[in-house]
Design a protein around this motif. Structure first.
Motif, PDB file in Angstrom:
ATOM      1  N   TRP A 184      57.383  50.635  40.402  1.00 16.85           N
ATOM      2  CA  TRP A 184      56.515  49.473  40.251  1.00 16.85           C
ATOM      3  C   TRP A 184      56.691  48.848  38.872  1.00 16.85           C
ATOM      4  CZ3 TRP A 184      52.971  48.224  36.598  1.00 16.85           C
ATOM      5  CH2 TRP A 184      52.077  47.187  36.890  1.00 16.85           C
ATOM      6  N   PRO A 185      56.748  47.526  38.755  1.00 10.15           N
ATOM      7  CA  PRO A 185      56.638  46.528  39.823  1.00 10.15           C
ATOM      8  C   PRO A 185      58.028  46.077  40.294  1.00 10.15           C
ATOM      9  CG  PRO A 185      56.405  45.464  37.689  1.00 10.15           C
ATOM     10  CD  PRO A 185      56.625  46.923  37.413  1.00 10.15           C
ATOM     11  N   SER A 186      58.132  45.832  41.567  1.00  5.03           N
ATOM     12  CA  SER A 186      59.390  45.347  42.138  1.00  5.03           C
ATOM     13  C   SER A 186      59.288  43.894  42.568  1.00  5.03           C
ATOM     14  CB  SER A 186      59.777  46.222  43.337  1.00  5.03           C
ATOM     15  OG  SER A 186      58.766  46.178  44.336  1.00  5.03           O
ATOM     16  N   ARG A 187      58.131  43.268  42.318  1.00  2.00           N
ATOM     17  CA  ARG A 187      57.919  41.857  42.647  1.00  2.00           C
ATOM     18  C   ARG A 187      56.842  41.297  41.722  1.00  2.00           C
ATOM     19  NH1 ARG A 187      53.303  41.917  46.155  1.00  2.00           N
ATOM     20  NH2 ARG A 187      52.955  43.959  47.151  1.00  2.00           N
ATOM     21  N   PRO A 188      56.634  39.975  41.708  1.00  2.00           N
ATOM     22  CA  PRO A 188      55.649  39.377  40.798  1.00  2.00           C
ATOM     23  C   PRO A 188      54.232  39.926  41.004  1.00  2.00           C
ATOM     24  CG  PRO A 188      57.111  37.689  41.645  1.00  2.00           C
ATOM     25  CD  PRO A 188      57.412  38.945  42.424  1.00  2.00           C
ATOM     26  N   ILE A 189      53.464  39.872  39.945  1.00  2.00           N
ATOM     27  CA  ILE A 189      52.086  40.353  39.938  1.00  2.00           C
ATOM     28  C   ILE A 189      51.149  39.146  39.861  1.00  2.00           C
ATOM     29  CG2 ILE A 189      50.367  41.645  38.598  1.00  2.00           C
ATOM     30  CD1 ILE A 189      52.827  43.316  37.589  1.00  2.00           C
ATOM     31  N   THR A 190      50.107  39.165  40.671  1.00  2.00           N
ATOM     32  CA  THR A 190      49.105  38.101  40.657  1.00  2.00           C
ATOM     33  C   THR A 190      47.947  38.489  39.744  1.00  2.00           C
ATOM     34  OG1 THR A 190      49.645  37.373  42.901  1.00  2.00           O
ATOM     35  CG2 THR A 190      47.470  36.791  42.066  1.00  2.00           C
ATOM     36  N   TRP A 191      47.630  37.595  38.821  1.00  2.00           N
ATOM     37  CA  TRP A 191      46.521  37.805  37.883  1.00  2.00           C
ATOM     38  C   TRP A 191      45.435  36.805  38.260  1.00  2.00           C
ATOM     39  CZ3 TRP A 191      47.354  38.517  31.927  1.00  2.00           C
ATOM     40  CH2 TRP A 191      46.133  38.455  31.252  1.00  2.00           C
ATOM     41  N   ILE A 192      44.357  37.293  38.874  1.00  2.00           N
ATOM     42  CA  ILE A 192      43.256  36.410  39.282  1.00  2.00           C
ATOM     43  C   ILE A 192      42.388  36.084  38.069  1.00  2.00           C
ATOM     44  CG2 ILE A 192      41.151  36.206  40.656  1.00  2.00           C
ATOM     45  CD1 ILE A 192      42.427  37.969  42.759  1.00  2.00           C
ATOM     46  N   VAL A 193      42.226  34.788  37.815  1.00  2.00           N
ATOM     47  CA  VAL A 193      41.299  34.300  36.796  1.00  2.00           C
ATOM     48  C   VAL A 193      40.176  33.582  37.550  1.00  2.00           C
ATOM     49  CG1 VAL A 193      40.978  32.772  34.822  1.00  2.00           C
ATOM     50  CG2 VAL A 193      43.127  34.042  35.081  1.00  2.00           C
ATOM     51  N   PRO A 194      38.953  34.109  37.528  1.00  2.00           N
ATOM     52  CA  PRO A 194      37.896  33.546  38.376  1.00  2.00           C
ATOM     53  C   PRO A 194      37.209  32.312  37.800  1.00  2.00           C
ATOM     54  CG  PRO A 194      37.082  35.478  37.243  1.00  2.00           C
ATOM     55  CD  PRO A 194      38.525  35.345  36.853  1.00  2.00           C
ATOM     56  N   PHE A 195      37.981  31.498  37.069  1.00  2.00           N
ATOM     57  CA  PHE A 195      37.453  30.279  36.464  1.00  2.00           C
ATOM     58  C   PHE A 195      38.496  29.166  36.584  1.00  2.00           C
ATOM     59  CE2 PHE A 195      35.558  33.920  34.281  1.00  2.00           C
ATOM     60  CZ  PHE A 195      34.217  33.676  34.512  1.00  2.00           C
ATOM     61  N   THR A 196      38.072  27.944  36.276  1.00  5.34           N
ATOM     62  CA  THR A 196      38.940  26.783  36.434  1.00  5.34           C
ATOM     63  C   THR A 196      40.068  26.772  35.404  1.00  5.34           C
ATOM     64  OG1 THR A 196      37.453  25.512  35.017  1.00  5.34           O
ATOM     65  CG2 THR A 196      37.111  25.349  37.396  1.00  5.34           C
ATOM     66  N   PRO A 197      41.176  26.096  35.726  1.00  7.51           N
ATOM     67  CA  PRO A 197      42.264  25.945  34.748  1.00  7.51           C
ATOM     68  C   PRO A 197      41.797  25.154  33.529  1.00  7.51           C
ATOM     69  CG  PRO A 197      43.000  25.377  36.966  1.00  7.51           C
ATOM     70  CD  PRO A 197      41.505  25.501  37.023  1.00  7.51           C
ATOM     71  N   GLY A 198      42.393  25.465  32.380  1.00 10.40           N
ATOM     72  CA  GLY A 198      42.139  24.690  31.179  1.00 10.40           C
ATOM     73  C   GLY A 198      41.097  25.249  30.238  1.00 10.40           C
ATOM     74  N   GLY A 199      40.227  26.147  30.719  1.00 14.87           N
ATOM     75  CA  GLY A 199      39.208  26.725  29.858  1.00 14.87           C
ATOM     76  C   GLY A 199      39.766  27.868  29.024  1.00 14.87           C
ATOM     77  N   ILE A 200      38.906  28.450  28.177  1.00 18.69           N
ATOM     78  CA  ILE A 200      39.359  29.506  27.284  1.00 18.69           C
ATOM     79  C   ILE A 200      39.832  30.743  28.057  1.00 18.69           C
ATOM     80  CG2 ILE A 200      37.023  30.451  26.974  1.00 18.69           C
ATOM     81  CD1 ILE A 200      37.820  31.096  24.077  1.00 18.69           C
ATOM     82  N   THR A 201      39.190  31.030  29.207  1.00 15.31           N
ATOM     83  CA  THR A 201      39.630  32.183  29.995  1.00 15.31           C
ATOM     84  C   THR A 201      41.022  31.950  30.565  1.00 15.31           C
ATOM     85  OG1 THR A 201      38.471  31.266  31.914  1.00 15.31           O
ATOM     86  CG2 THR A 201      37.309  32.919  30.628  1.00 15.31           C
TER      87      THR A 201
ATOM     88  N   ALA B 157      45.221  47.765  46.870  1.00 15.21           N
ATOM     89  CA  ALA B 157      45.270  48.659  45.707  1.00 15.21           C
ATOM     90  C   ALA B 157      46.702  49.124  45.440  1.00 15.21           C
ATOM     91  CB  ALA B 157      44.342  49.848  45.923  1.00 15.21           C
ATOM     92  N   ASP B 158      47.608  48.163  45.291  1.00 16.13           N
ATOM     93  CA  ASP B 158      49.019  48.505  45.081  1.00 16.13           C
ATOM     94  C   ASP B 158      49.529  48.095  43.704  1.00 16.13           C
ATOM     95  OD1 ASP B 158      49.003  45.762  45.332  1.00 16.13           O
ATOM     96  OD2 ASP B 158      50.175  45.699  47.192  1.00 16.13           O
ATOM     97  N   GLY B 159      48.626  47.600  42.862  1.00 16.13           N
ATOM     98  CA  GLY B 159      49.030  47.217  41.515  1.00 16.13           C
ATOM     99  C   GLY B 159      49.587  45.822  41.390  1.00 16.13           C
TER     100      GLY B 159
ATOM    101  N   PRO C  99      41.821  46.859  41.275  1.00 15.92           N
ATOM    102  CA  PRO C  99      41.001  47.478  42.325  1.00 15.92           C
ATOM    103  C   PRO C  99      40.890  48.984  42.075  1.00 15.92           C
ATOM    104  CG  PRO C  99      42.537  45.910  43.273  1.00 15.92           C
ATOM    105  CD  PRO C  99      42.917  46.041  41.829  1.00 15.92           C
ATOM    106  N   ALA C 100      39.746  49.548  42.395  1.00 13.01           N
ATOM    107  CA  ALA C 100      39.443  50.925  42.001  1.00 13.01           C
ATOM    108  C   ALA C 100      40.481  51.943  42.457  1.00 13.01           C
ATOM    109  CB  ALA C 100      38.070  51.315  42.543  1.00 13.01           C
ATOM    110  N   ALA C 101      41.115  51.717  43.613  1.00 15.28           N
ATOM    111  CA  ALA C 101      42.030  52.718  44.166  1.00 15.28           C
ATOM    112  C   ALA C 101      43.478  52.580  43.686  1.00 15.28           C
ATOM    113  CB  ALA C 101      41.997  52.656  45.700  1.00 15.28           C
ATOM    114  N   VAL C 102      43.756  51.665  42.762  1.00 14.88           N
ATOM    115  CA  VAL C 102      45.120  51.562  42.227  1.00 14.88           C
ATOM    116  C   VAL C 102      45.479  52.879  41.539  1.00 14.88           C
ATOM    117  CG1 VAL C 102      46.557  50.441  40.472  1.00 14.88           C
ATOM    118  CG2 VAL C 102      45.114  49.063  41.975  1.00 14.88           C
ATOM    119  N   PRO C 103      46.645  53.460  41.838  1.00 13.46           N
ATOM    120  CA  PRO C 103      47.009  54.757  41.257  1.00 13.46           C
ATOM    121  C   PRO C 103      46.978  54.761  39.730  1.00 13.46           C
ATOM    122  CG  PRO C 103      48.494  54.187  43.044  1.00 13.46           C
ATOM    123  CD  PRO C 103      47.654  52.974  42.799  1.00 13.46           C
ATOM    124  N   ALA C 104      46.528  55.874  39.163  1.00 14.44           N
ATOM    125  CA  ALA C 104      46.391  55.990  37.711  1.00 14.44           C
ATOM    126  C   ALA C 104      47.700  55.734  36.963  1.00 14.44           C
ATOM    127  CB  ALA C 104      45.825  57.359  37.356  1.00 14.44           C
ATOM    128  N   PRO C 105      48.862  56.202  37.450  1.00 15.12           N
ATOM    129  CA  PRO C 105      50.108  55.929  36.711  1.00 15.12           C
ATOM    130  C   PRO C 105      50.411  54.436  36.603  1.00 15.12           C
ATOM    131  CG  PRO C 105      50.430  57.762  38.232  1.00 15.12           C
ATOM    132  CD  PRO C 105      49.105  57.155  38.567  1.00 15.12           C
TER     133      PRO C 105
END
Length: 322
Positions: A25-42, A83-85, A256-262
């Motif tokens: 891991w990772p063998s493909r792109p990772i999605t990073w969810i930002v729960p706010f609108t584009p352009g803000g500080i987050t 829960a796959d990372g 997600p809680a079940a993502v493996p520790a490694p």
């Protein structure tokens, strides 16, 4: 004896399998969810860190903005992700510590549904007032508020935001009552403060800097633990006699809680490297932020304490957002 040996062998095999999975891991792109609108500080801070994180991991990290309900919609999506990372989430003081109390229909548990991976940033606030107002210090503001309970108004960027919660904490510690005027974001709130329609606001350096530089707002205190390098003349809450009102908005990366520790450990290593890059540190400093260098159990303990702290503050304030 045989059962003990067998259990030990099974445990070793599971650990080895987890490490092998993390190495693949990772063998493909990772999605990073930002729960706010584009352009803000987050959003901007996420994009700042996503690029060096992706370079370190060897895969692109794609920002996925999912705003709504004060960040609760995107946060729920993060909790329900596989829960796959390959899906991580931008978590904040608001989405984890205050929304579950403010909103009646939050469908995630901030402690049960997520595994904290690594901190991102912490950002103190400034107490800013219209220069035409008679209070030039925090003590004078408190004195006016005590003489006129509920008469002075404080602008916020919305119910449940860091600008709102910092003001609620201040009121509890100072023993005063102000009246909230919520807006849809910092820009309209600051515009009305400058225009004299409200009296005071708790907001971030990045949002207020232009008004401060132009002399259109006066800073009278910071919620930071130490004076800000950018505004060394502005006293802290502790210096003004309110150490309990010290606070910073914070953010972290969750899985997600079940993502493996490694996999979580590898993500944490990548985030630590990204947050240590001089460009990232300098850019965060320019917005009044510092990297939050906590991971694993230390971050879990921090989030747990913050959830408990802000639950009490929200409940005492009586604030509700739907």
């Amino acid at each position: 004896m045989f059962q003990t040996t067998r259990r030990a062998a099974l445990g070793a095999a599971l650990v080895a399998a987890g490490r092998a999975h993390a190495q693949a891991w990772p063998s493909r792109p990772i999605t990073w969810i930002v729960p706010f609108t584009p352009g803000g500080i987050t959003d901007t801070s996420s994009r700042l860190v996503a690029q060096p994180l992706g370079a370190w991991l060897g895969q692109q990290v794609v920002i996925d903005n999912r705003p709504g309900a004060g960040g609760s919609i995107g946060t729920e999506a993060g909790a329900r992700a596989a829960a796959d990372g390959y899906t991580i989430l931008y978590g904040t003081q608001g989405t984890l510590a205050t929304n579950p109390v403010l909103y009646r229909n939050v469908r995630y548990d901030p402690l049960r549904d997520f595994a904290p991976v690594h901190g991102l940033a912490q950002t103190p606030l400034l107490v800013v007032v219209n220069p035409a107002r008679p209070f030039r210090t925090l003590a004078e503001l408190i004195g006016h508020a005590r003489e006129r309970p509920g008469e002075l108004t404080f602008a916020t960027s919305g119910i449940g935001t860091g600008t709102h919660m910092a003001a609620e904490l201040f009121q509890a510690e100072a023993g005063v009552k102000l009246t909230q005027v919520p807006y849809q974001g910092s820009a309209p709130a600051l515009n009305d403060l400058v225009a004299g329609r409200t009296d005071v606001m708790f907001d971030y350096l990045v949002s207020t800097r232009a008004f401060l530089d132009a002399g259109r707002l006066r800073p009278i205190a910071t919620t930071a633990g130490a004076r800000l390098a950018a505004l060394p003349e502005v006293p802290t809450m502790a210096e003004a006699g309110l150490p309990g009102a010290e606070t910073s908005s914070w953010s972290c990366i969750l899985a997600p809680a079940a993502v493996p520790a490694p996999i979580r450990a590898r993500l944490a290593d990548g985030l630590q490297a990204a947050l240590s890059e001089p460009r990232v540190v300098q850019t965060l400093a320019g917005s009044g932020s510092t990297p939050l260098m906590l991971a694993g159990e230390a971050l879990q303990d921090f989030v747990t304490r913050e959830v408990e702290r802000w639950r009490g503050i929200v409940e005492r304030s009586g604030a509700r957002a739907g």
